[in-house]
Write a protein that holds these residues in place. Structure first.
Motif, PDB file in Angstrom:
ATOM      1  N   LEU A  46       0.846  -1.187   0.000  1.00 18.96           N
ATOM      2  CA  LEU A  46       0.000   0.000   0.000  1.00 18.96           C
ATOM      3  C   LEU A  46       0.886   1.243   0.000  1.00 18.96           C
ATOM      4  O   LEU A  46       1.809   1.362   0.819  1.00 18.96           O
ATOM      5  N   ASP A  47       0.597   2.161  -0.924  1.00 16.54           N
ATOM      6  CA  ASP A  47       1.406   3.364  -1.084  1.00 16.54           C
ATOM      7  C   ASP A  47       0.673   4.556  -0.460  1.00 16.54           C
ATOM      8  O   ASP A  47      -0.252   5.107  -1.039  1.00 16.54           O
ATOM      9  N   GLU A  48       1.077   4.916   0.734  1.00 22.22           N
ATOM     10  CA  GLU A  48       0.501   6.031   1.498  1.00 22.22           C
ATOM     11  C   GLU A  48      -1.026   5.954   1.589  1.00 22.22           C
ATOM     12  O   GLU A  48      -1.730   6.894   1.197  1.00 22.22           O
ATOM     13  N   PRO A  49      -1.571   4.867   2.111  1.00 24.73           N
ATOM     14  CA  PRO A  49      -3.030   4.730   2.188  1.00 24.73           C
ATOM     15  C   PRO A  49      -3.690   5.694   3.164  1.00 24.73           C
ATOM     16  O   PRO A  49      -4.899   5.917   3.092  1.00 24.73           O
ATOM     17  N   LEU A  50      -2.903   6.276   4.082  1.00 20.78           N
ATOM     18  CA  LEU A  50      -3.484   7.169   5.087  1.00 20.78           C
ATOM     19  C   LEU A  50      -3.371   8.641   4.712  1.00 20.78           C
ATOM     20  O   LEU A  50      -3.856   9.507   5.452  1.00 20.78           O
ATOM     21  N   ALA A  51      -2.765   8.935   3.577  1.00 20.32           N
ATOM     22  CA  ALA A  51      -2.577  10.335   3.186  1.00 20.32           C
ATOM     23  C   ALA A  51      -3.918  10.995   2.882  1.00 20.32           C
ATOM     24  O   ALA A  51      -4.674  10.525   2.030  1.00 20.32           O
ATOM     25  N   GLY A  52      -4.235  12.050   3.605  1.00 20.57           N
ATOM     26  CA  GLY A  52      -5.430  12.833   3.313  1.00 20.57           C
ATOM     27  C   GLY A  52      -6.743  12.206   3.701  1.00 20.57           C
ATOM     28  O   GLY A  52      -7.789  12.654   3.246  1.00 20.57           O
ATOM     29  N   VAL A  53      -6.729  11.164   4.547  1.00 16.63           N
ATOM     30  CA  VAL A  53      -7.986  10.537   4.946  1.00 16.63           C
ATOM     31  C   VAL A  53      -8.392  11.034   6.330  1.00 16.63           C
ATOM     32  O   VAL A  53      -7.574  11.533   7.105  1.00 16.63           O
ATOM     33  N   ASP A  54      -9.674  10.877   6.657  1.00 13.44           N
ATOM     34  CA  ASP A  54     -10.166  11.296   7.965  1.00 13.44           C
ATOM     35  C   ASP A  54      -9.804  10.253   9.019  1.00 13.44           C
ATOM     36  O   ASP A  54      -9.354   9.144   8.709  1.00 13.44           O
ATOM     37  N   ALA A  55     -10.008  10.617  10.285  1.00 12.75           N
ATOM     38  CA  ALA A  55      -9.605   9.750  11.397  1.00 12.75           C
ATOM     39  C   ALA A  55     -10.341   8.415  11.365  1.00 12.75           C
ATOM     40  O   ALA A  55      -9.753   7.365  11.667  1.00 12.75           O
ATOM     41  N   ALA A  56     -11.629   8.434  11.003  1.00 19.71           N
ATOM     42  CA  ALA A  56     -12.398   7.188  10.962  1.00 19.71           C
ATOM     43  C   ALA A  56     -11.847   6.237   9.912  1.00 19.71           C
ATOM     44  O   ALA A  56     -11.713   5.024  10.148  1.00 19.71           O
ATOM     45  N   THR A  57     -11.519   6.770   8.735  1.00 21.45           N
ATOM     46  CA  THR A  57     -10.951   5.932   7.673  1.00 21.45           C
ATOM     47  C   THR A  57      -9.596   5.395   8.080  1.00 21.45           C
ATOM     48  O   THR A  57      -9.269   4.229   7.828  1.00 21.45           O
ATOM     49  N   GLU A  58      -8.789   6.226   8.735  1.00 14.95           N
ATOM     50  CA  GLU A  58      -7.475   5.768   9.187  1.00 14.95           C
ATOM     51  C   GLU A  58      -7.613   4.584  10.140  1.00 14.95           C
ATOM     52  O   GLU A  58      -6.880   3.595  10.027  1.00 14.95           O
ATOM     53  N   ARG A  59      -8.557   4.664  11.064  1.00 16.18           N
ATOM     54  CA  ARG A  59      -8.761   3.562  12.004  1.00 16.18           C
ATOM     55  C   ARG A  59      -9.202   2.288  11.277  1.00 16.18           C
ATOM     56  O   ARG A  59      -8.719   1.190  11.570  1.00 16.18           O
ATOM     57  N   ILE A  60     -10.123   2.437  10.322  1.00 13.94           N
ATOM     58  CA  ILE A  60     -10.612   1.267   9.580  1.00 13.94           C
ATOM     59  C   ILE A  60      -9.477   0.629   8.786  1.00 13.94           C
ATOM     60  O   ILE A  60      -9.311  -0.606   8.784  1.00 13.94           O
ATOM     61  N   ILE A  61      -8.684   1.448   8.111  1.00 14.99           N
ATOM     62  CA  ILE A  61      -7.581   0.910   7.311  1.00 14.99           C
ATOM     63  C   ILE A  61      -6.577   0.179   8.199  1.00 14.99           C
ATOM     64  O   ILE A  61      -6.173  -0.960   7.908  1.00 14.99           O
ATOM     65  N   MET A  62      -6.165   0.811   9.290  1.00 12.60           N
ATOM     66  CA  MET A  62      -5.142   0.183  10.127  1.00 12.60           C
ATOM     67  C   MET A  62      -5.688  -1.052  10.850  1.00 12.60           C
ATOM     68  O   MET A  62      -4.961  -2.039  11.021  1.00 12.60           O
ATOM     69  N   ASP A  63      -6.947  -1.039  11.252  1.00 11.45           N
ATOM     70  CA  ASP A  63      -7.538  -2.245  11.844  1.00 11.45           C
ATOM     71  C   ASP A  63      -7.553  -3.383  10.823  1.00 11.45           C
ATOM     72  O   ASP A  63      -7.277  -4.544  11.164  1.00 11.45           O
ATOM     73  N   THR A  64      -7.858  -3.052   9.567  1.00 10.73           N
ATOM     74  CA  THR A  64      -7.892  -4.068   8.505  1.00 10.73           C
ATOM     75  C   THR A  64      -6.501  -4.642   8.256  1.00 10.73           C
ATOM     76  O   THR A  64      -6.335  -5.865   8.113  1.00 10.73           O
ATOM     77  N   LEU A  65      -5.501  -3.789   8.217  1.00  8.20           N
ATOM     78  CA  LEU A  65      -4.134  -4.266   7.986  1.00  8.20           C
ATOM     79  C   LEU A  65      -3.654  -5.128   9.154  1.00  8.20           C
ATOM     80  O   LEU A  65      -2.949  -6.126   8.944  1.00  8.20           O
ATOM     81  N   GLN A  66      -4.046  -4.761  10.361  1.00  9.23           N
ATOM     82  CA  GLN A  66      -3.675  -5.569  11.518  1.00  9.23           C
ATOM     83  C   GLN A  66      -4.337  -6.941  11.450  1.00  9.23           C
ATOM     84  O   GLN A  66      -3.725  -7.972  11.783  1.00  9.23           O
ATOM     85  N   GLN A  67      -5.588  -6.979  11.004  1.00 10.05           N
ATOM     86  CA  GLN A  67      -6.283  -8.259  10.845  1.00 10.05           C
ATOM     87  C   GLN A  67      -5.600  -9.130   9.796  1.00 10.05           C
ATOM     88  O   GLN A  67      -5.483 -10.352   9.970  1.00 10.05           O
ATOM     89  N   LEU A  68      -5.157  -8.508   8.703  1.00 14.02           N
ATOM     90  CA  LEU A  68      -4.431  -9.264   7.684  1.00 14.02           C
ATOM     91  C   LEU A  68      -3.168  -9.874   8.273  1.00 14.02           C
ATOM     92  O   LEU A  68      -2.857 -11.052   8.045  1.00 14.02           O
ATOM     93  N   LYS A  69      -2.422  -9.076   9.018  1.00 20.69           N
ATOM     94  CA  LYS A  69      -1.211  -9.581   9.676  1.00 20.69           C
ATOM     95  C   LYS A  69      -1.543 -10.742  10.606  1.00 20.69           C
ATOM     96  O   LYS A  69      -0.842 -11.761  10.619  1.00 20.69           O
TER      97      LYS A  69
END
Length: 244
Positions: free
Chosen positions: A161-184
């Motif tokens: 993922l190339d800068e998936p958190l750039a310019g996103v709101d706090a809710a989206t950031e939490r969803i993205i990082m929770d998803t990546l943690q689940q993948l791990k």
């Protein structure tokens, strides 16, 4: 498989200007790694060169013991949002379905089960109500969620993922990082170009410090130190924190 990713002496250039030089590192399976470095360090170019989206001038890369062309069905990629033509006339569900074309086939119509799988990926991103919305009508954070859903529906083993958190709101950031943690946690291997130094320790278990070549790479609690950050950023470091 001891190594999910092996990069050996990779170099790349734009025109005649070298932007990556002799980059070498290995990544263990089931890790969540941030790629961190100053502007112009070659972070995006590294991912693109690894995935053969930008030519290498030297070096080799293997994914799960295979070259990219043999391993590409096992790889999910989310590009920088700014590099995507968001005016392309398609809706969110169709974008996610594109992640299944390797399984469906480019000349075949998606089946009901394919559409249900794509909807489930949108649902996991909190985007099911936007399935029929034109992608150009979504906010930046919503667009990023859709592209992550497209990668998720592939059920890949490796994600970039190339800068998936750039310019996103706090809710989206939490969803993205929770998803990546689940993948791990499911044993997937994830590498992320990341720009916010203050959240690296919170989000990632490994870090790759890059400035045209590898400065340091390893577990975050060992590598993400004031000394290594100063080596990576030099006078460009502007992170005010007790660590530094």
């Amino acid at each position: 498989m001891n190594e999910a990713i092996v990069v050996n002496r990779l170099s790349a250039a734009y025109r005649k200007t070298e932007v990556l030089s002799q980059v070498s590192f290995t990544v263990k399976p089931g890790t969540l790694t941030s790629i961190v470095g100053p502007n112009g360090a070659g972070k995006s170019t590294l991912i693109k060169s690894m995935l053969e989206l930008h030519p290498r001038t030297a070096g080799e890369v293997s994914f799960l013991g295979q070259p990219y062309q043999k391993a590409k069905k096992k790889i999910g990629y989310v590009p920088q949002r700014g590099s995507v033509d968001w005016d392309f006339p398609t809706d969110a569900l169709d974008v996610v379905l594109m992640g299944l074309y390797g399984k469906i086939g480019w000349l075949k119509l998606p089946r009901k089960s394919d559409r249900e799988q794509a909807m489930e990926a949108l649902r996991s991103m909190g985007m099911e109500q936007y399935a029929n919305r034109q992608i150009s009508q979504l906010s930046g954070g919503q667009q990023q969620r859709v592209f992550l859903a497209r990668a998720l529906v592939q059920d890949a083993e490796l994600y970039f993922l190339d800068e998936p958190l750039a310019g996103v709101d706090a809710a989206t950031e939490r969803i993205i990082m929770d998803t990546l943690q689940q993948l791990k946690n499911r044993g997937r291997t994830v590498m992320v170009v990341h720009h916010d130094l203050q959240t690296v320790e919170d989000y990632y278990d490994h870090v790759l410090l890059l400035n045209r070549t590898v400065v340091a790479h390893g577990p975050t609690d060992e590598v993400f130190t004031a000394e290594q950050l100063h080596r990576t950023y030099g006078g460009a470091l502007r992170w005010m924190r007790e660590k530094v």
